[in-house]
Scaffold this motif. Sequence first.
Motif, mmCIF file in Angstrom:
data_model
loop_
_atom_site.group_PDB
_atom_site.id
_atom_site.type_symbol
_atom_site.label_atom_id
_atom_site.label_comp_id
_atom_site.label_asym_id
_atom_site.label_seq_id
_atom_site.Cartn_x
_atom_site.Cartn_y
_atom_site.Cartn_z
ATOM 1 N N MET A 1 -15.245 125.899 44.144
ATOM 2 C CA MET A 1 -15.449 126.886 45.192
ATOM 3 C C MET A 1 -15.957 126.239 46.468
ATOM 4 N N ARG A 2 -16.595 125.093 46.331
ATOM 5 C CA ARG A 2 -17.047 124.342 47.508
ATOM 6 C C ARG A 2 -16.723 122.870 47.278
ATOM 7 N N PRO A 3 -15.857 122.322 48.053
ATOM 8 C CA PRO A 3 -15.328 120.982 47.791
ATOM 9 C C PRO A 3 -16.295 119.842 48.097
ATOM 10 N N VAL A 4 -17.537 120.151 48.427
ATOM 11 C CA VAL A 4 -18.523 119.110 48.706
ATOM 12 C C VAL A 4 -19.739 119.337 47.819
ATOM 13 N N ALA A 5 -20.284 118.272 47.255
ATOM 14 C CA ALA A 5 -21.464 118.379 46.398
ATOM 15 C C ALA A 5 -22.371 117.179 46.657
ATOM 16 N N VAL A 6 -23.652 117.338 46.334
ATOM 17 C CA VAL A 6 -24.580 116.207 46.456
ATOM 18 C C VAL A 6 -24.511 115.394 45.163
ATOM 19 N N LEU A 7 -25.022 114.176 45.217
ATOM 20 C CA LEU A 7 -24.926 113.262 44.075
ATOM 21 C C LEU A 7 -25.609 113.835 42.837
ATOM 22 N N ALA A 8 -26.723 114.542 43.017
ATOM 23 C CA ALA A 8 -27.423 115.129 41.869
ATOM 24 C C ALA A 8 -26.529 116.130 41.131
ATOM 25 N N ALA B 1 -30.760 106.006 42.434
ATOM 26 C CA ALA B 1 -31.974 106.006 43.265
ATOM 27 C C ALA B 1 -32.265 107.409 43.775
ATOM 28 N N ASP B 2 -33.541 107.757 43.794
ATOM 29 C CA ASP B 2 -33.937 109.104 44.212
ATOM 30 C C ASP B 2 -33.508 109.425 45.634
ATOM 31 N N ASP B 3 -33.533 108.429 46.523
ATOM 32 C CA ASP B 3 -33.166 108.698 47.922
ATOM 33 C C ASP B 3 -31.660 108.831 48.125
ATOM 34 N N CYS B 4 -30.881 108.692 47.029
ATOM 35 C CA CYS B 4 -29.425 108.883 47.128
ATOM 36 C C CYS B 4 -28.968 110.202 46.513
ATOM 37 N N LEU B 5 -29.851 110.888 45.815
ATOM 38 C CA LEU B 5 -29.458 112.095 45.092
ATOM 39 C C LEU B 5 -29.032 113.232 46.003
ATOM 40 N N LYS C 1 -24.302 103.291 39.151
ATOM 41 C CA LYS C 1 -25.419 102.870 39.994
ATOM 42 C C LYS C 1 -25.262 103.414 41.405
ATOM 43 N N ALA C 2 -26.336 103.918 41.962
ATOM 44 C CA ALA C 2 -26.366 104.380 43.347
ATOM 45 C C ALA C 2 -27.637 103.865 43.990
ATOM 46 N N GLU C 3 -27.507 103.217 45.132
ATOM 47 C CA GLU C 3 -28.672 102.674 45.827
ATOM 48 C C GLU C 3 -28.422 102.641 47.332
ATOM 49 N N LYS C 4 -29.501 102.748 48.077
ATOM 50 C CA LYS C 4 -29.447 102.660 49.530
ATOM 51 C C LYS C 4 -29.622 101.198 49.922
ATOM 52 N N ILE C 5 -28.676 100.671 50.706
ATOM 53 C CA ILE C 5 -28.738 99.244 51.049
ATOM 54 C C ILE C 5 -29.135 99.017 52.507
ATOM 55 N N SER C 6 -29.116 100.056 53.322
ATOM 56 C CA SER C 6 -29.592 99.955 54.711
ATOM 57 C C SER C 6 -29.925 101.361 55.192
ATOM 58 N N VAL D 1 -15.498 99.954 40.377
ATOM 59 C CA VAL D 1 -15.146 100.630 41.622
ATOM 60 C C VAL D 1 -16.433 100.742 42.429
ATOM 61 N N ARG D 2 -16.433 100.151 43.618
ATOM 62 C CA ARG D 2 -17.633 100.113 44.456
ATOM 63 C C ARG D 2 -17.307 100.774 45.791
ATOM 64 N N MET D 3 -18.115 101.749 46.149
ATOM 65 C CA MET D 3 -17.886 102.492 47.400
ATOM 66 C C MET D 3 -19.131 102.386 48.285
ATOM 67 N N GLU D 4 -18.926 101.912 49.505
ATOM 68 C CA GLU D 4 -19.981 101.900 50.516
ATOM 69 C C GLU D 4 -19.790 103.124 51.404
ATOM 70 N N LEU D 5 -20.822 103.953 51.464
ATOM 71 C CA LEU D 5 -20.712 105.246 52.112
ATOM 72 C C LEU D 5 -21.799 105.409 53.179
ATOM 73 N N PRO D 6 -21.525 106.179 54.231
ATOM 74 C CA PRO D 6 -22.548 106.397 55.278
ATOM 75 C C PRO D 6 -23.713 107.209 54.744
ATOM 76 N N TYR D 7 -24.916 106.751 55.032
ATOM 77 C CA TYR D 7 -26.130 107.460 54.601
ATOM 78 C C TYR D 7 -26.568 108.431 55.698
ATOM 79 N N VAL D 8 -26.606 109.700 55.358
ATOM 80 C CA VAL D 8 -26.981 110.717 56.357
ATOM 81 C C VAL D 8 -28.109 111.573 55.806
#
Length: 369
Positions: free
Chosen positions: A232-239, A267-271, A304-309, A362-369
Motif C-alpha cells: 500500500m506504500r512503496p517506501v518503508a524504513v529499514l526497521a 546499526a541503530d542509526d540506520c533503522l 549488515k547495515a552501518e553508517k559510514i559517513s 550485494v553491497r549498496m551505498e545509499l544516501p543517509y538522510v
Amino acid sequence: MSDFLSRAVELSSRFSRAYLLGQLIFITLFFASYLVMMQPFLEIQNNNIASRFLIRGLIDGASSLLITHLLLRPVLKLYLVNTTKKLLTLSWSFLYLIAVSLFWSGISMLTAKLELLKTTQIDTVSFNHQNQQVLMEFSQFNQWLLGGFNSLIVLLGWSLIYLFWHNLQQKKQLQQQMQQAQIQQLTYQLSPHFLFNALNSIRALIFENQQQAAQTVTQLSELLRIHLQTQMRPVAVLAEEWQTAEFYLQIEQVRLERRLATHIELADDCLTQKLPALTLLTLIENAIKHGISPNAEPGWLKVKAEKISHSLWVLSVSNSYKAASPFKGTGSSLANLQQRLQLQLGDSIRCQQIKTEHQFEVRMELPYV
C-alpha cells in the motif's frame, strides 16, 4: 458568480510553504524598491515626514499582499493555469488585471488622503531643464492613471512568476506520480516470486512435520499481512524491512534447519533510513535461493547495515556460495531492485555484486538522510 466566490475563498485559505516564501520575497523586493524611490523624501531632516513615508510604504506593501492573494491568485489558478493558450481567456484576464491595478492605485490614493499621511501625497514634480526649473503638476485623474500603470507592471510581473512557478510545481508533481506508479508496479512484480518460494517451503514441511507446517502457515499468513500492507506504500524504513524479512527467515529456518545460520548487524542509526518496499526481503530471498538452498552443507547468511559517513550508509547481504544453483536465474529480481532504488533515491546510489569462490555479496551505498 457565487460559485466563483466560494472557490476563490477556498483557494485563499489554502497555501503552501513555497507560496508563503515567495510572498515574503515579493514584499521584501516591493518595500526595497519603495525605499529606493522615496529616498529623497526619507533623507529630509524632518523625522516626522520620513516616518510618514515609511508608514505609507508599509500600508502599500500590506495592500499588495492582500490584492495578490485574494484578488489575483484565485483568478490565475482557476482560469489561467493549464489554459495559457486560450486567447479569449488571456484577453479577459489582462482586462481583469488592469481593473485590479486601477483598484490598487485608487486604494493608494485614498490612503494618502488620510490626515496622518497627507504630506506623503506627491502631486507636483520639479526638475531642471536647460538651467531652468520646470514644475509639473498632476491632477487626481493623472495620478490615478500613473499609479495604475505602475501597479499593472508589478501585478503583471507577479502573475508571470506565479504561473511559471505553478507550472514547474505541476510538472514536478506529475513526475513524482509517474515515478511512484513505476515503483508500485515494480513492487507488485515481486509478489508471485515471493509467494512461490514461501509455499514451496511449507510444501516440504507437510510430509516431515505437520505441526511445524501448521505453525509455518500461521507465520506465512502474518508475513502476507505485512507484505500486503507494505504494498500500500512503496517506501518503508529499514526497521520495517527487517520485520518482514524476519518472518520469511523463520519460515526458511524451519525448512533448512542447520543448513542456515544467520548473522544480523543492523546499526541503530540506520533503522530509520528509507528504502523501496521489500528491498531487504528481495536480497535475502535471492541469497537463500541461489546460494544456500542448493547446498547440502551448512551455509550462512549475513545482513549488515552501518553508517559510514555523515551522508552515506551501507546495506549489504552476503551468503555462502559453493554448489551452483539449479535455478537458472535471470537476474530480474536484482535488476528490478536496482531500478526501484534509482527511481526512489536517484542516481546517487551505488550497487555492487561481489562474487568470490565461496561467497556472494550485494553491497549498496545509499544516501543517509
